[in-house]
Design a protein around this motif. Structure first.
Motif, short mmCIF file in Angstrom:
data_model
loop_
_atom_site.label_atom_id
_atom_site.label_comp_id
_atom_site.label_asym_id
_atom_site.label_seq_id
_atom_site.Cartn_x
_atom_site.Cartn_y
_atom_site.Cartn_z
N GLY A 132 -42.13 32.38 51.70
CA GLY A 132 -41.79 31.17 51.95
C GLY A 132 -40.84 30.36 52.49
O GLY A 132 -41.14 29.16 52.92
N CYS A 133 -39.42 31.01 52.50
CA CYS A 133 -38.42 30.14 53.21
C CYS A 133 -38.41 29.85 54.43
O CYS A 133 -39.03 30.22 55.42
N LYS A 134 -37.73 28.47 54.83
CA LYS A 134 -37.94 28.52 56.71
C LYS A 134 -36.63 29.66 57.11
O LYS A 134 -35.61 29.20 56.66
N VAL A 135 -37.19 29.87 58.08
CA VAL A 135 -35.69 30.52 58.61
C VAL A 135 -36.13 30.61 59.84
O VAL A 135 -37.13 30.26 60.88
N ASP A 136 -34.99 30.97 60.67
CA ASP A 136 -35.16 30.88 62.51
C ASP A 136 -36.42 31.60 63.07
O ASP A 136 -36.64 32.46 62.35
N LYS A 137 -36.29 31.63 63.97
CA LYS A 137 -37.00 32.43 65.02
C LYS A 137 -36.92 33.39 64.93
O LYS A 137 -37.12 34.68 65.11
N THR A 138 -35.60 34.65 65.09
CA THR A 138 -35.09 35.18 65.59
C THR A 138 -34.89 36.27 64.01
O THR A 138 -33.89 37.20 64.20
N ALA A 139 -35.56 35.94 63.27
CA ALA A 139 -35.07 36.66 61.82
C ALA A 139 -35.28 38.28 61.99
O ALA A 139 -36.85 38.14 62.58
N SER A 140 -35.33 38.76 60.98
CA SER A 140 -36.25 40.31 61.44
C SER A 140 -37.30 40.17 60.57
O SER A 140 -38.10 39.20 60.17
N ALA A 141 -38.20 41.33 60.35
CA ALA A 141 -39.27 42.15 59.84
C ALA A 141 -39.14 41.70 58.56
O ALA A 141 -38.36 41.24 58.04
N MET A 142 -39.71 41.04 58.08
CA MET A 142 -40.47 41.42 56.08
C MET A 142 -40.58 42.96 55.82
O MET A 142 -41.37 43.34 56.56
N GLU A 143 -39.81 43.75 54.89
CA GLU A 143 -39.91 44.63 55.29
C GLU A 143 -40.20 45.28 53.55
O GLU A 143 -39.58 44.86 52.78
N LEU A 144 -41.41 45.69 52.77
CA LEU A 144 -41.25 46.72 51.52
C LEU A 144 -41.80 47.85 51.30
O LEU A 144 -42.79 48.84 52.76
N VAL A 145 -40.89 48.85 50.64
CA VAL A 145 -41.15 50.09 50.99
C VAL A 145 -41.75 49.93 49.61
O VAL A 145 -41.71 50.06 48.18
N PHE A 146 -42.76 51.17 48.77
CA PHE A 146 -43.67 51.75 48.25
C PHE A 146 -43.25 53.40 47.60
O PHE A 146 -42.97 54.20 48.57
N SER A 147 -42.87 53.87 46.54
CA SER A 147 -42.62 55.35 46.05
C SER A 147 -44.12 55.23 45.75
O SER A 147 -44.47 54.99 44.56
N VAL A 148 -44.67 56.54 45.64
CA VAL A 148 -46.21 57.20 46.12
C VAL A 148 -45.48 58.41 44.11
O VAL A 148 -44.80 59.24 45.00
N PRO A 149 -45.83 57.97 43.43
CA PRO A 149 -46.18 58.32 42.18
C PRO A 149 -46.51 59.95 42.25
O PRO A 149 -47.43 60.35 42.67
N CYS A 150 -46.50 60.53 41.70
CA CYS A 150 -47.32 62.01 40.73
C CYS A 150 -47.61 63.16 42.29
O CYS A 150 -48.47 63.41 42.17
N LEU A 151 -46.07 62.82 43.09
CA LEU A 151 -46.48 64.48 44.42
C LEU A 151 -45.45 65.23 43.77
O LEU A 151 -44.45 64.99 43.59
#
Lengths: 131, 334
Positions: free
Chosen positions: B217-236
């Motif tokens: 929700g925070c305002k950032v400029d146009k050149t901002a980097s992508a938002m990235e979410l990393v998930f770890s998959v359990p039980c493998l």
């Protein structure tokens, strides 16, 4: 009997014994399990909610793995008038104690304990949780 | 998301992130409970804060710890503390707990105060500890190299500082950058001297999803980097990590449709935001991200890892992020 979601397949209806207790398991590490339980609740007949349903929350030993918000679980227990039990399946002692609790609840729900009905037991558990 | 500084200050006392004890009841009956509402931290006004002074805190990986209140800590004795800590480190090295293999390094300690990093006037000023080294082989006036830094801070920690007796200083959040061996030496000195205790601060997936929503929700400029979410998959049998990158403008557009009241965020809004992201992913890949564990969140504002590692990327939101981390540290202490 274990199932990953409800409704149960109708082919086995005639072979299935009477169901006395439904324990919905919610893994606190998986939001998906909560969604699954919420979807399955819609398939349960209203008469079960008179003491024959309980929510079993697993994985509570590790707070740092928590993906499910506790308020959502309390809300579920309140809306469906059913007790919420907590356990940690990875610890043998708690696993055994929880199994014994469920077994006791099942005996009451099946009517094997004279003088205690599922409904009275359910309201007893709810009142003590409210304090 | 700018709001007048005065309005931000009055609202700060109402909003809170944590829901009380993890498995206890939220205060009040459901429906009337205030839990789940948090004020979006407004960018700190620039009048007294000089961004240059805190610029060195950005773009570094900080490991998070929660610290119980320090006993008889005095802001006036910082030079003495630096001297004592330096002596302690030298003594530890003598004992054979060498921190660097090979070249013998002379460690110099500097302890200073960072008065800009606080939320309210009741907060303690942040304390910075820096360890720099100079190899004895190199000439006397050669540059000293910073080998380790750590800082204590408290941003809007009124909940803790109000309930603590005299003689105790509340600096619940500790951030360290550098070799783990130095962290443990400095930590044990502080624990011995001020009778406090350090504990690694981990961030649960629930809190990480709050951070993802808040920082989008925070305002950032146009050149901002992508938002990235990393998930770890359990039980493998083999660990599997899923990385989900979202264009920052798309993420912000989604968040803007979800958030109702500016300046306030509820748990429901965070849930809806995350569910939209999960169902979009499911539509394409048939994978239920809600069954996995969110381990890392990276936004243009900051990036956070569930093991308790944070990286600040924007100085204007530094205090806001610290406020959130202070709250997590306080709930771990209590």
């Amino acid at each position: 009997h274990l199932a990953t979601s409800l409704p149960l397949p109708s082919e086995m209806d005639h072979l299935r014994p009477r169901i006395d207790l439904i324990a919905f398991m919610i893994d606190i590490k998986s939001k998906y399990s909560l969604k699954n339980v919420e979807a399955s609740l819609a398939h349960v007949d209203a008469s079960f909610f008179l003491g024959k349903v309980c929510f079993l929350v697993t994985g509570v030993g590790r707070v740092n793995y928590c993906s499910v918000e506790m308020n959502a679980i309390w809300k579920l227990g309140e809306v469906y008038c059913s007790p919420v039990l907590f356990c940690e399946l990875e610890l043998e002692g708690i696993r055994v104690a929880t199994a014994q609790r469920l077994l006791r609840m099942l005996q009451i729900c099946a009517g094997h304990i004279p003088g205690v009905s599922a409904l009275s037991f359910g309201s007893l558990m709810r009142n003590s949780a409210d304090e | 998301m700018e709001s007048a500084d005065g309005a931000a200050r009055t609202l700060l006392s109402i909003g809170r992130l944590s829901r009380g004890p993890p498995f206890g009841r939220a205060h009040g009956r459901f429906g009337l409970s205030p839990s789940g509402r948090l004020l979006l931290p407004a960018p700190r006004s620039q009048e007294n804060a000089d961004p240059q002074r805190t610029a060195f805190l950005l773009r570094k990986q900080w490991t998070l710890y929660s610290v119980s209140p320090l006993y008889k800590f005095s802001n006036a004795r910082l030079r003495d503390y630096a001297r004592l800590l330096g002596a302690f480190i030298a003594a530890e090295k003598q004992k054979g707990l060498a921190v660097e293999v090979g070249v013998e390094l002379d460690i110099k300690v500097a302890v200073s105060s960072l008065p800009d990093l606080k939320g309210s006037d009741q907060d303690q000023a942040a304390i910075l500890v820096q360890l720099s080294s100079r190899s004895p082989a190199s000439p006397k006036n050669s540059e000293e190299k910073l080998v380790w830094s750590g800082w204590f801070c408290c941003v809007s920690g009124d909940e803790l500082s109000e309930n603590v007796p005299e003689d105790f200083t509340c600096l619940p959040l500790f951030l360290a950058n550098g070799a783990e061996s130095y962290t443990s030496i400095v930590g044990s000195w502080f624990q011995k001297t001020f009778d406090c205790s350090f504990c690694r601060l981990a961030i649960s997936p629930l809190n990480l999803s709050w951070m993802a929503a808040m920082w989008t929700g925070c305002k950032v400029d146009k050149t901002a980097s992508a938002m990235e979410l990393v998930f770890s998959v359990p039980c493998l049998p083999q660990p599997l990590d899923i990385s989900y990158a979202i264009h920052p403008e798309d993420a912000k557009a989604l968040w803007d449709t979800v958030q109702k009241t500016p300046g306030e965020i509820t748990q429901e809004e965070v849930d809806v935001f995350m569910d939209c992201l999960y169902s979009h992913f499911h539509r394409h890949f048939k994978i239920h991200l809600s069954a996995t564990k969110l381990v890392k969140v990276s936004t243009p504002i900051a990036s956070a890892h569930c093991d308790g590692i944070i990286k600040f990327l924007q100085s204007q939101y530094l205090t806001g992020v610290l406020m959130l981390l202070t709250e997590l540290a306080i709930s771990q202490i209590q």
